[in-house]
Scaffold this motif. Structure first.
Motif, PDB file in Angstrom:
ATOM      1  N   SER A   1       0.848  -1.185   0.000  1.00  0.00           N
ATOM      2  CA  SER A   1       0.000   0.000   0.000  1.00  0.00           C
ATOM      3  C   SER A   1       0.885   1.237   0.000  1.00  0.00           C
ATOM      4  N   LEU A   2       0.915   1.945  -1.137  1.00  0.00           N
ATOM      5  CA  LEU A   2       1.805   3.096  -1.270  1.00  0.00           C
ATOM      6  C   LEU A   2       1.055   4.402  -1.461  1.00  0.00           C
ATOM      7  N   GLY A   3      -0.226   4.392  -1.269  1.00  0.00           N
ATOM      8  CA  GLY A   3      -1.014   5.612  -1.426  1.00  0.00           C
ATOM      9  C   GLY A   3      -1.326   5.899  -2.881  1.00  0.00           C
ATOM     10  N   SER A   4      -1.959   7.006  -3.100  1.00  0.00           N
ATOM     11  CA  SER A   4      -2.383   7.397  -4.434  1.00  0.00           C
ATOM     12  C   SER A   4      -1.183   7.683  -5.339  1.00  0.00           C
ATOM     13  N   GLY A   5      -1.105   6.981  -6.450  1.00  0.00           N
ATOM     14  CA  GLY A   5      -0.048   7.205  -7.426  1.00  0.00           C
ATOM     15  C   GLY A   5       1.277   6.537  -7.104  1.00  0.00           C
ATOM     16  N   GLY A   6       1.376   5.876  -5.973  1.00  0.00           N
ATOM     17  CA  GLY A   6       2.625   5.218  -5.610  1.00  0.00           C
ATOM     18  C   GLY A   6       2.760   3.865  -6.285  1.00  0.00           C
ATOM     19  N   PHE A   7       3.975   3.488  -6.621  1.00  0.00           N
ATOM     20  CA  PHE A   7       4.225   2.175  -7.208  1.00  0.00           C
ATOM     21  C   PHE A   7       5.666   1.766  -6.934  1.00  0.00           C
ATOM     22  N   VAL A   8       5.954   0.503  -7.165  1.00  0.00           N
ATOM     23  CA  VAL A   8       7.275  -0.063  -6.925  1.00  0.00           C
ATOM     24  C   VAL A   8       7.842  -0.546  -8.245  1.00  0.00           C
ATOM     25  N   TYR A   9       9.145  -0.294  -8.447  1.00  0.00           N
ATOM     26  CA  TYR A   9       9.834  -0.912  -9.570  1.00  0.00           C
ATOM     27  C   TYR A   9      11.229  -1.315  -9.112  1.00  0.00           C
ATOM     28  N   MET A  10      11.927  -2.080  -9.958  1.00  0.00           N
ATOM     29  CA  MET A  10      13.226  -2.605  -9.580  1.00  0.00           C
ATOM     30  C   MET A  10      14.201  -2.433 -10.745  1.00  0.00           C
ATOM     31  N   VAL A  11      15.444  -2.032 -10.423  1.00  0.00           N
ATOM     32  CA  VAL A  11      16.486  -1.860 -11.434  1.00  0.00           C
ATOM     33  C   VAL A  11      17.748  -2.619 -11.007  1.00  0.00           C
TER      34      VAL A  11
ATOM     35  N   LYS B   1       8.144  14.255  -6.847  1.00  0.00           N
ATOM     36  CA  LYS B   1       7.959  12.885  -6.353  1.00  0.00           C
ATOM     37  C   LYS B   1       8.919  12.608  -5.201  1.00  0.00           C
ATOM     38  N   LEU B   2       8.433  11.863  -4.222  1.00  0.00           N
ATOM     39  CA  LEU B   2       9.280  11.340  -3.160  1.00  0.00           C
ATOM     40  C   LEU B   2       9.702   9.948  -3.610  1.00  0.00           C
ATOM     41  N   ILE B   3      10.997   9.732  -3.725  1.00  0.00           N
ATOM     42  CA  ILE B   3      11.514   8.441  -4.176  1.00  0.00           C
ATOM     43  C   ILE B   3      12.272   7.803  -3.024  1.00  0.00           C
ATOM     44  N   MET B   4      11.844   6.603  -2.660  1.00  0.00           N
ATOM     45  CA  MET B   4      12.518   5.821  -1.629  1.00  0.00           C
ATOM     46  C   MET B   4      13.132   4.603  -2.305  1.00  0.00           C
ATOM     47  N   TYR B   5      14.270   4.159  -1.804  1.00  0.00           N
ATOM     48  CA  TYR B   5      14.935   3.028  -2.431  1.00  0.00           C
ATOM     49  C   TYR B   5      15.658   2.179  -1.395  1.00  0.00           C
ATOM     50  N   SER B   6      15.882   0.929  -1.782  1.00  0.00           N
ATOM     51  CA  SER B   6      16.639   0.008  -0.946  1.00  0.00           C
ATOM     52  C   SER B   6      17.368  -0.959  -1.877  1.00  0.00           C
TER      53      SER B   6
END
Length: 185
Positions: free
Chosen positions: A116-126, A170-175
Protein backbone atom coordinates in the motif's frame (compact mmCIF):
# COMPACT_ATOMS: atom_id res chain seq x y z
CA UNK A 1 17.86 -37.30 -12.57
CA UNK A 2 14.85 -38.55 -10.61
CA UNK A 3 16.11 -37.02 -7.35
CA UNK A 4 16.51 -33.63 -9.07
CA UNK A 5 13.02 -33.87 -10.59
CA UNK A 6 11.47 -34.73 -7.20
CA UNK A 7 13.40 -31.91 -5.53
CA UNK A 8 12.29 -29.29 -8.05
CA UNK A 9 8.70 -30.51 -7.99
CA UNK A 10 8.70 -29.97 -4.21
CA UNK A 11 10.24 -26.50 -4.61
CA UNK A 12 7.59 -25.48 -7.12
CA UNK A 13 4.76 -26.47 -4.80
CA UNK A 14 5.87 -23.66 -2.49
CA UNK A 15 7.76 -21.31 -4.81
CA UNK A 16 5.43 -20.57 -7.70
CA UNK A 17 7.65 -17.74 -8.87
CA UNK A 18 10.32 -20.20 -10.09
CA UNK A 19 9.56 -20.64 -13.77
CA UNK A 20 12.18 -23.23 -14.58
CA UNK A 21 15.51 -24.78 -13.61
CA UNK A 22 17.93 -25.73 -16.38
CA UNK A 23 21.28 -27.52 -16.22
CA UNK A 24 23.72 -26.18 -18.84
CA UNK A 25 27.01 -28.00 -19.48
CA UNK A 26 30.11 -26.33 -20.92
CA UNK A 27 30.10 -29.20 -23.43
CA UNK A 28 26.66 -28.23 -24.83
CA UNK A 29 24.60 -30.53 -22.59
CA UNK A 30 21.24 -28.98 -21.61
CA UNK A 31 18.69 -30.54 -19.30
CA UNK A 32 15.39 -28.86 -18.44
CA UNK A 33 14.64 -30.11 -14.92
CA UNK A 34 11.13 -28.70 -14.56
CA UNK A 35 10.08 -29.48 -18.13
CA UNK A 36 7.81 -26.41 -18.14
CA UNK A 37 8.39 -26.01 -21.86
CA UNK A 38 10.72 -27.54 -24.41
CA UNK A 39 14.08 -25.86 -24.92
CA UNK A 40 15.08 -25.07 -28.50
CA UNK A 41 17.52 -27.65 -29.82
CA UNK A 42 21.13 -26.39 -29.92
CA UNK A 43 20.30 -23.03 -28.30
CA UNK A 44 23.69 -21.27 -27.82
CA UNK A 45 23.39 -20.44 -24.10
CA UNK A 46 27.12 -19.62 -23.80
CA UNK A 47 26.84 -17.06 -26.62
CA UNK A 48 23.59 -15.40 -25.47
CA UNK A 49 24.18 -11.67 -24.80
CA UNK A 50 22.11 -11.79 -21.59
CA UNK A 51 24.38 -14.53 -20.19
CA UNK A 52 27.72 -12.78 -20.90
CA UNK A 53 27.95 -10.82 -17.61
CA UNK A 54 27.25 -13.97 -15.59
CA UNK A 55 29.91 -15.99 -17.44
CA UNK A 56 32.67 -13.46 -16.73
CA UNK A 57 34.15 -12.91 -13.31
CA UNK A 58 34.59 -15.34 -10.45
CA UNK A 59 33.66 -19.00 -10.51
CA UNK A 60 32.05 -18.94 -7.10
CA UNK A 61 28.59 -18.13 -5.88
CA UNK A 62 25.27 -17.31 -7.42
CA UNK A 63 25.21 -14.72 -10.17
CA UNK A 64 22.08 -12.78 -11.02
CA UNK A 65 21.05 -12.05 -14.58
CA UNK A 66 18.83 -9.05 -15.26
CA UNK A 67 15.61 -9.17 -17.27
CA UNK A 68 15.85 -11.03 -20.54
CA UNK A 69 13.47 -12.76 -22.93
CA UNK A 70 13.38 -16.54 -22.51
CA UNK A 71 13.86 -17.11 -26.24
CA UNK A 72 15.38 -20.54 -25.62
CA UNK A 73 11.93 -22.13 -25.31
CA UNK A 74 9.97 -23.37 -28.30
CA UNK A 75 6.46 -23.21 -26.86
CA UNK A 76 4.21 -20.85 -24.95
CA UNK A 77 7.00 -19.44 -22.75
CA UNK A 78 9.29 -18.53 -25.67
CA UNK A 79 8.75 -14.77 -25.31
CA UNK A 80 8.25 -14.45 -21.54
CA UNK A 81 10.45 -11.99 -19.64
CA UNK A 82 12.45 -13.56 -16.84
CA UNK A 83 15.29 -12.81 -14.45
CA UNK A 84 17.69 -15.61 -13.67
CA UNK A 85 19.96 -16.83 -10.93
CA UNK A 86 22.93 -18.86 -12.13
CA UNK A 87 25.18 -21.08 -10.06
CA UNK A 88 28.38 -22.47 -11.58
CA UNK A 89 28.98 -26.21 -11.20
CA UNK A 90 32.68 -26.45 -10.37
CA UNK A 91 34.99 -29.44 -9.98
CA UNK A 92 38.38 -28.39 -8.67
CA UNK A 93 39.21 -25.32 -10.75
CA UNK A 94 37.13 -26.32 -13.75
CA UNK A 95 33.64 -25.00 -14.46
CA UNK A 96 31.66 -27.98 -15.73
CA UNK A 97 28.44 -26.08 -16.30
CA UNK A 98 25.71 -24.03 -14.66
CA UNK A 99 22.37 -24.33 -12.93
CA UNK A 100 20.08 -21.64 -14.34
CA UNK A 101 16.94 -20.77 -12.37
CA UNK A 102 14.45 -18.58 -14.24
CA UNK A 103 11.98 -16.42 -12.34
CA UNK A 104 8.96 -15.00 -14.17
CA UNK A 105 9.10 -11.19 -14.00
CA UNK A 106 5.31 -10.96 -13.70
CA UNK A 107 5.52 -12.63 -10.26
CA UNK A 108 7.18 -9.46 -8.96
CA UNK A 109 4.01 -7.59 -9.92
CA UNK A 110 1.92 -9.96 -7.83
CA UNK A 111 4.19 -9.41 -4.84
CA UNK A 112 4.41 -5.61 -5.20
CA UNK A 113 0.69 -5.19 -5.83
CA UNK A 114 0.03 -6.10 -2.19
CA UNK A 115 2.01 -3.05 -0.98
CA UNK A 116 0.00 0.00 0.00
CA UNK A 117 1.80 3.10 -1.27
CA UNK A 118 -1.01 5.61 -1.43
CA UNK A 119 -2.38 7.40 -4.43
CA UNK A 120 -0.05 7.20 -7.43
CA UNK A 121 2.62 5.22 -5.61
CA UNK A 122 4.22 2.17 -7.21
CA UNK A 123 7.28 -0.06 -6.92
CA UNK A 124 9.83 -0.91 -9.57
CA UNK A 125 13.23 -2.60 -9.58
CA UNK A 126 16.49 -1.86 -11.43
CA UNK A 127 19.83 -3.63 -11.69
CA UNK A 128 23.23 -2.05 -10.95
CA UNK A 129 23.50 -0.67 -14.51
CA UNK A 130 20.04 0.92 -14.34
CA UNK A 131 18.16 -1.60 -16.48
CA UNK A 132 14.55 -1.94 -15.35
CA UNK A 133 13.95 -5.48 -14.06
CA UNK A 134 10.32 -4.90 -13.09
CA UNK A 135 7.94 -1.99 -13.57
CA UNK A 136 4.11 -1.88 -13.40
CA UNK A 137 4.25 -0.49 -16.97
CA UNK A 138 5.55 -3.62 -18.72
CA UNK A 139 6.86 -1.53 -21.65
CA UNK A 140 9.51 -0.13 -19.27
CA UNK A 141 10.93 -3.58 -18.43
CA UNK A 142 14.36 -3.94 -20.01
CA UNK A 143 14.78 -0.19 -20.63
CA UNK A 144 17.35 1.92 -18.85
CA UNK A 145 16.59 4.62 -16.29
CA UNK A 146 18.06 8.13 -16.49
CA UNK A 147 21.75 8.35 -15.48
CA UNK A 148 21.01 11.10 -12.92
CA UNK A 149 18.35 8.94 -11.27
CA UNK A 150 20.72 5.95 -11.25
CA UNK A 151 23.40 8.09 -9.58
CA UNK A 152 20.88 9.17 -6.91
CA UNK A 153 19.94 5.52 -6.28
CA UNK A 154 23.60 4.59 -5.82
CA UNK A 155 23.91 6.66 -2.65
CA UNK A 156 24.00 3.78 -0.17
CA UNK A 157 22.02 0.74 0.90
CA UNK A 158 18.77 2.66 1.33
CA UNK A 159 17.47 6.20 1.36
CA UNK A 160 15.05 8.70 -0.06
CA UNK A 161 15.06 11.96 -2.00
CA UNK A 162 12.72 14.31 -3.86
CA UNK A 163 12.79 14.44 -7.63
CA UNK A 164 11.06 16.75 -10.09
CA UNK A 165 9.30 14.64 -12.71
CA UNK A 166 7.23 15.81 -15.71
CA UNK A 167 4.07 15.03 -13.71
CA UNK A 168 5.20 16.79 -10.52
CA UNK A 169 7.42 16.53 -7.46
CA UNK A 170 7.96 12.88 -6.35
CA UNK A 171 9.28 11.34 -3.16
CA UNK A 172 11.51 8.44 -4.18
CA UNK A 173 12.52 5.82 -1.63
CA UNK A 174 14.93 3.03 -2.43
CA UNK A 175 16.64 0.01 -0.95
CA UNK A 176 19.47 -1.99 -2.49
CA UNK A 177 19.69 -5.76 -2.08
CA UNK A 178 22.98 -6.90 -0.60
CA UNK A 179 22.54 -10.23 -2.40
CA UNK A 180 21.76 -9.14 -5.98
CA UNK A 181 22.79 -5.49 -5.96
CA UNK A 182 19.40 -4.67 -7.48
CA UNK A 183 17.54 -1.62 -6.23
CA UNK A 184 13.88 -1.60 -5.19
CA UNK A 185 12.46 1.89 -5.84
Amino acid sequence: KRVLEDFTRNINQFKSYIKDIILIGRNGFVYNINSVDEIARNYPFHEAPWMEPALSGTREGIRFISTHVSDYYTGAFSRAKVVSAMLPIVKGRTVLGYVLCDINVQKFGEIFKSLSLGSGGFVYMVDQEGHVIFHPDSDRIGTKIDEDLLASLSGGDAGYFRSMQPDGDKLIMYSQSKVTGWVLV
